[in-house]
Each structure stands twice: as structure tokens, then as C-alpha cells.
Design an enzyme around this catalytic site. Structure first.
Site, PDB file in Angstrom:
ATOM      1  N   GLY A   5       0.950  -1.430  -0.442  1.00 32.63           N
ATOM      2  CA  GLY A   5       0.077   0.368   0.389  1.00 32.63           C
ATOM      3  C   GLY A   5       0.829   0.850   0.024  1.00 32.63           C
ATOM      4  O   GLY A   5       1.914   1.721  -0.092  1.00 32.63           O
ATOM      5  N   HIS A   6       0.543   2.632   0.155  1.00 33.35           N
ATOM      6  CA  HIS A   6       0.760   3.664  -0.323  1.00 33.35           C
ATOM      7  C   HIS A   6       1.910   3.952   1.026  1.00 33.35           C
ATOM      8  O   HIS A   6       3.140   4.286   0.662  1.00 33.35           O
ATOM      9  CB  HIS A   6      -0.716   4.368  -0.380  1.00 33.35           C
ATOM     10  CG  HIS A   6      -0.763   5.105   1.164  1.00 33.35           C
ATOM     11  ND1 HIS A   6      -1.840   3.983   0.962  1.00 33.35           N
ATOM     12  CD2 HIS A   6      -0.946   5.810   2.323  1.00 33.35           C
ATOM     13  CE1 HIS A   6      -2.442   4.340   2.212  1.00 33.35           C
ATOM     14  NE2 HIS A   6      -2.532   6.051   2.699  1.00 33.35           N
ATOM     15  N   ILE A   7       1.573   3.352   1.946  1.00 32.87           N
ATOM     16  CA  ILE A   7       2.812   3.569   3.423  1.00 32.87           C
ATOM     17  C   ILE A   7       3.764   2.929   3.195  1.00 32.87           C
ATOM     18  O   ILE A   7       4.796   3.283   3.708  1.00 32.87           O
ATOM     19  CB  ILE A   7       1.892   3.432   4.954  1.00 32.87           C
ATOM     20  CG1 ILE A   7       0.675   4.294   4.983  1.00 32.87           C
ATOM     21  CG2 ILE A   7       2.904   3.554   5.934  1.00 32.87           C
ATOM     22  CD1 ILE A   7       0.673   5.323   4.592  1.00 32.87           C
ATOM     23  N   ALA A  10       5.691   4.778   0.129  1.00 34.94           N
ATOM     24  CA  ALA A  10       6.518   6.140   0.835  1.00 34.94           C
ATOM     25  C   ALA A  10       7.579   5.436   1.697  1.00 34.94           C
ATOM     26  O   ALA A  10       9.028   6.031   1.808  1.00 34.94           O
ATOM     27  CB  ALA A  10       5.353   6.440   1.685  1.00 34.94           C
TER      28      ALA A  10
END
Length: 135
Positions: A5-7, A10
Site C-alpha cells: 500500500g501507499h505507506i 512511501a
């Protein structure tokens, strides 16, 4: 199979380069909008973020786009200025003076400098396919 996912995305890299950065992505990032995987990852990124705009000159010169670019810079992000060069314009089907990304070798130099400025003790890894002595 679980997809990151995005976390997780990142946190994965040491620097986040948005290339090409469209006027839409620049606007969303400048205004804290996370409507897709890219923009939510930008919002979550704890690392330096570099935007490399690839925007038509008519759009680039709009006050709202320049405000968004200023906002990104004021928020601590880096925006690499597009350069003027002769390029194929999709709308007209002709070669015209336009704004383009910097030449690849110049862009790499700029990215290396940004990376070093944010991580003075880090070593830029360079081309993963180059022999170790060439890096």
C-alpha cells in the site's frame, strides 16, 4: 499475494522522484489531495520528494500552476525546472519550442545533488548494471 500500500511504498525508497509530474499531480500534491496511489504515497513519504514537470507551456505559465509549484517548494519539496527545447507537440503534430524534461545526464546530475544535499553521508547508488568501479 499481498500488494504493498501507499505507506509501505512511501517508506521503501531514499528519495521519491515524480517523473513526469503533470499539472494534475502537482496540483493534487500541493493541495494535500490523495485521490490515488501516487498522491497518497506522496502524502505519506518521509523522504525527499522531487517533481520533474512535463507540462505544456500554456499550462506551465498559468498562475495557478505556478502557485502550486511555489507551494510544493515552500513545503520543502524540490521542483526541477523544465527546459526549453524543440519537441514534438501532440496537439499540433509539429515540432515546436516547448518545455521538456532536462536531458537524462543532466537530470541524473541534478538528482544526485539533491540526494546528497538531503543525505550527506549517503552514497548515490548509480546505475545498478554498471560495474562497481564505475559507480
Amino acid at each position: 499475494e499481498r500488494k504493498p500500500g501507499h505507506i509501505e511504498l512511501a517508506r521503501w525508497g531514499e528519495m521519491f522522484v515524480i517523473l513526469p509530474a503533470t499539472a494534475n499531480v502537482i496540483g493534487q500534491a500541493a493541495n494535500g489531495l490523495g485521490s490515488n496511489l501516487l498522491t497518497t504515497t506522496i502524502l505519506a513519504a518521509p523522504v525527499p520528494i522531487v517533481f520533474c514537470p512535463n507540462v505544456h507551456p500554456d499550462m506551465w505559465n498559468k498562475a495557478v500552476v505556478q502557485r502550486n509549484v511555489d507551494t510544493l517548494r515552500n513545503d520543502g519539496h524540490t521542483v526541477i525546472e523544465p527546459q526549453v527545447a524543440t519537441a514534438y507537440e501532440v496537439d499540433s503534430g509539429e515540432l515546436r519550442e516547448s518545455l521538456v524534461l532536462p536531458e537524462p545526464s543532466l537530470l541524473v546530475e541534478q538528482l544526485e545533488k539533491i540526494y546528497q544535499d538531503h543525505s550527506p553521508d549517503a552514497t548515490f547508488h548509480g546505475d545498478p548494471h554498471a560495474p562497481p568501479e564505475a559507480q
